[in-house]
Write a protein that holds these residues in place. Structure first.
Motif, PDB file in Angstrom:
ATOM      1  N   LEU A  40      37.473  74.217  52.650  1.00 33.59           N
ATOM      2  CA  LEU A  40      38.331  72.991  52.050  1.00 33.59           C
ATOM      3  C   LEU A  40      37.122  71.828  51.877  1.00 33.59           C
ATOM      4  N   ALA A  41      36.269  71.712  52.738  1.00 31.68           N
ATOM      5  CA  ALA A  41      35.296  70.460  52.453  1.00 31.68           C
ATOM      6  C   ALA A  41      34.667  70.554  51.231  1.00 31.68           C
ATOM      7  N   ALA A  42      34.038  71.962  50.931  1.00 32.82           N
ATOM      8  CA  ALA A  42      33.597  72.131  49.689  1.00 32.82           C
ATOM      9  C   ALA A  42      34.414  71.803  48.463  1.00 32.82           C
ATOM     10  N   GLY A  43      35.625  72.025  48.451  1.00 34.68           N
ATOM     11  CA  GLY A  43      36.642  71.789  47.283  1.00 34.68           C
ATOM     12  C   GLY A  43      37.170  70.551  47.378  1.00 34.68           C
ATOM     13  N   ALA A  44      37.164  69.572  48.377  1.00 29.04           N
ATOM     14  CA  ALA A  44      37.891  68.326  48.577  1.00 29.04           C
ATOM     15  C   ALA A  44      37.623  67.213  47.404  1.00 29.04           C
ATOM     16  N   GLN A  45      38.555  66.721  46.916  1.00 30.38           N
ATOM     17  CA  GLN A  45      38.497  65.921  45.648  1.00 30.38           C
ATOM     18  C   GLN A  45      38.642  64.337  46.061  1.00 30.38           C
ATOM     19  N   VAL A  46      39.368  64.132  47.087  1.00 26.67           N
ATOM     20  CA  VAL A  46      39.884  62.770  47.691  1.00 26.67           C
ATOM     21  C   VAL A  46      38.738  62.201  48.451  1.00 26.67           C
ATOM     22  N   GLY A  47      38.160  61.180  48.175  1.00 27.27           N
ATOM     23  CA  GLY A  47      36.789  60.645  48.809  1.00 27.27           C
ATOM     24  C   GLY A  47      35.591  61.538  48.634  1.00 27.27           C
ATOM     25  N   ALA A  48      35.613  62.025  47.403  1.00 23.35           N
ATOM     26  CA  ALA A  48      34.331  62.928  47.166  1.00 23.35           C
ATOM     27  C   ALA A  48      33.072  62.202  47.559  1.00 23.35           C
ATOM     28  N   ASP A  49      33.138  60.750  47.639  1.00 26.71           N
ATOM     29  CA  ASP A  49      31.703  60.013  47.680  1.00 26.71           C
ATOM     30  C   ASP A  49      31.486  60.160  49.311  1.00 26.71           C
ATOM     31  N   ALA A  50      32.216  60.746  50.095  1.00 24.57           N
ATOM     32  CA  ALA A  50      32.078  60.610  51.411  1.00 24.57           C
ATOM     33  C   ALA A  50      30.669  61.274  51.810  1.00 24.57           C
ATOM     34  N   ARG A  51      30.069  60.584  52.785  1.00 21.10           N
ATOM     35  CA  ARG A  51      28.675  61.308  53.258  1.00 21.10           C
ATOM     36  C   ARG A  51      28.716  60.683  54.783  1.00 21.10           C
TER      37      ARG A  51
END
Length: 173
Positions: free
Chosen positions: A158-169
């Motif tokens: 799910l993390a690999a495909g998440a689009q919302v907050g895609a800048d999260a690091r």
């Protein structure tokens, strides 16, 4: 290195977020204080992620967010856990006057074991968490094999495909 969830049927997942430090000096310090208060509300921390950073939404001019996830053991049911989280938010200065406004503390009950609920005050698993990198990224950090109770996909997937907050690091110390 992530460890196996001993009993995924009972894994309670809580997401934490903040973009206003309140009187704590930093959002990270505020989030640490929130975690320190978990035992007093019946939540035993089993594992927690590091802090992640992401731009504010919907207004990227607001202070950026710090987010993380904790796996906990709860001594109460999901409705009671949700109420404890809401109470803790209020104690730590959460103002809910405006939707999507900057906030001191945001605590979301993401999953309560494999429970699937759809009640007026609580939907489990959280209906949008699987789309959010700032939730799935930290969860994959500590429990990549955690499986979404409905989608049956792992936190890592799910993390690999998440689009919302895609800048999260992850926050680098």
């Amino acid at each position: 290195m992530a460890t196996k969830i001993l009993n995924p049927d009972r894994a309670v997942v809580i997401a934490l977020g903040s973009n206003l430090a309140g009187g704590h000096g930093s959002s990270e310090a505020l989030l640490e204080e929130a975690l320190a208060r978990f035992p007093a509300v019946g939540l035993k921390i089993l594992k927690r992620s590091g802090w992640w950073r992401s731009a504010a939404w919907p207004d990227p001019n607001d202070p950026e967010y710090r987010n993380g996830v904790a796996l906990v053991e709860a001594n109460a049911g999901p409705q009671e856990v949700l109420q404890a989280l809401l109470d803790l938010e209020a104690e730590m200065g959460r103002d809910r006057a405006r939707r999507n406004a900057p906030r001191t503390l945001d605590l979301d009950l993401i999953a309560y074991g494999r429970d699937v609920l759809n009640t007026p005050g609580l939907i489990l698993p959280h209906p949008r968490a699987h789309e959010r990198l700032f939730v799935m990224g930290p969860l994959a950090e500590i429990a990549p094999e955690w499986a979404h109770p409905v989608l049956r996909r792992t936190a890592a997937d799910l993390a690999a495909g998440a689009q919302v907050g895609a800048d999260a690091r992850p926050v680098v110390p």
